[in-house]
Design a protein around this motif. Sequence first.
Motif, PDB file in Angstrom:
ATOM      1  N   GLN A   1       0.605  12.355  -9.252  1.00  0.00           N
ATOM      2  CA  GLN A   1      -0.208  13.547  -8.994  1.00  0.00           C
ATOM      3  C   GLN A   1       0.652  14.811  -9.003  1.00  0.00           C
ATOM      4  N   GLY A   2       1.874  14.677  -8.470  1.00  0.00           N
ATOM      5  CA  GLY A   2       2.775  15.821  -8.429  1.00  0.00           C
ATOM      6  C   GLY A   2       2.319  16.876  -7.435  1.00  0.00           C
ATOM      7  N   GLY A   3       2.893  18.048  -7.551  1.00  0.00           N
ATOM      8  CA  GLY A   3       2.536  19.155  -6.671  1.00  0.00           C
ATOM      9  C   GLY A   3       2.745  18.818  -5.212  1.00  0.00           C
TER      10      GLY A   3
ATOM     11  N   ARG B   1       0.838  -1.206   0.000  1.00  0.00           N
ATOM     12  CA  ARG B   1       0.000   0.000   0.000  1.00  0.00           C
ATOM     13  C   ARG B   1       0.875   1.258   0.000  1.00  0.00           C
ATOM     14  N   CYS B   2       1.938   1.259   0.774  1.00  0.00           N
ATOM     15  CA  CYS B   2       2.832   2.419   0.803  1.00  0.00           C
ATOM     16  C   CYS B   2       3.506   2.635  -0.549  1.00  0.00           C
ATOM     17  N   GLU B   3       3.941   1.546  -1.171  1.00  0.00           N
ATOM     18  CA  GLU B   3       4.565   1.648  -2.497  1.00  0.00           C
ATOM     19  C   GLU B   3       3.570   2.208  -3.516  1.00  0.00           C
ATOM     20  N   GLU B   4       2.335   1.707  -3.474  1.00  0.00           N
ATOM     21  CA  GLU B   4       1.306   2.193  -4.388  1.00  0.00           C
ATOM     22  C   GLU B   4       1.010   3.673  -4.142  1.00  0.00           C
ATOM     23  N   THR B   5       0.978   4.047  -2.885  1.00  0.00           N
ATOM     24  CA  THR B   5       0.697   5.443  -2.530  1.00  0.00           C
ATOM     25  C   THR B   5       1.818   6.354  -3.007  1.00  0.00           C
ATOM     26  N   MET B   6       3.063   5.915  -2.853  1.00  0.00           N
ATOM     27  CA  MET B   6       4.180   6.720  -3.354  1.00  0.00           C
ATOM     28  C   MET B   6       4.063   6.936  -4.857  1.00  0.00           C
ATOM     29  N   SER B   7       3.752   5.885  -5.570  1.00  0.00           N
ATOM     30  CA  SER B   7       3.604   5.981  -7.022  1.00  0.00           C
ATOM     31  C   SER B   7       2.494   6.960  -7.389  1.00  0.00           C
ATOM     32  N   CYS B   8       1.375   6.849  -6.704  1.00  0.00           N
ATOM     33  CA  CYS B   8       0.242   7.748  -6.957  1.00  0.00           C
ATOM     34  C   CYS B   8       0.627   9.197  -6.666  1.00  0.00           C
ATOM     35  N   CYS B   9       1.314   9.412  -5.554  1.00  0.00           N
ATOM     36  CA  CYS B   9       1.736  10.773  -5.190  1.00  0.00           C
ATOM     37  C   CYS B   9       2.654  11.369  -6.246  1.00  0.00           C
ATOM     38  N   LEU B  10       3.569  10.568  -6.747  1.00  0.00           N
ATOM     39  CA  LEU B  10       4.488  11.059  -7.773  1.00  0.00           C
ATOM     40  C   LEU B  10       3.749  11.376  -9.067  1.00  0.00           C
TER      41      LEU B  10
END
Length: 70
Positions: A31-33, A20-29
């Motif tokens: 999304q940017g900002g 879940r943390c790995e997926e969240t990091m990917s999503c955050c990157l």
Amino acid sequence: MELSPQMHKGIEACLACCTRCEETMSCCLEQGGAYADSKLLRALMDCTETARMCAQMAMRMSAMAPTYAL
């Protein structure tokens, strides 16, 4: 010595957290900002590594595993 069902559940929970943390990091990157904030990404990296370490320690039945709350 075999791992107990409770230990298996703990390992599965740790690995799910890591995923879940790995997926969240990917999503955050993606999304940017503000989502790509370095403090947030570092916290997610720390969470990933801690969860992975706990699962690995439990799988090899490390004497230190209980210290890390499985």
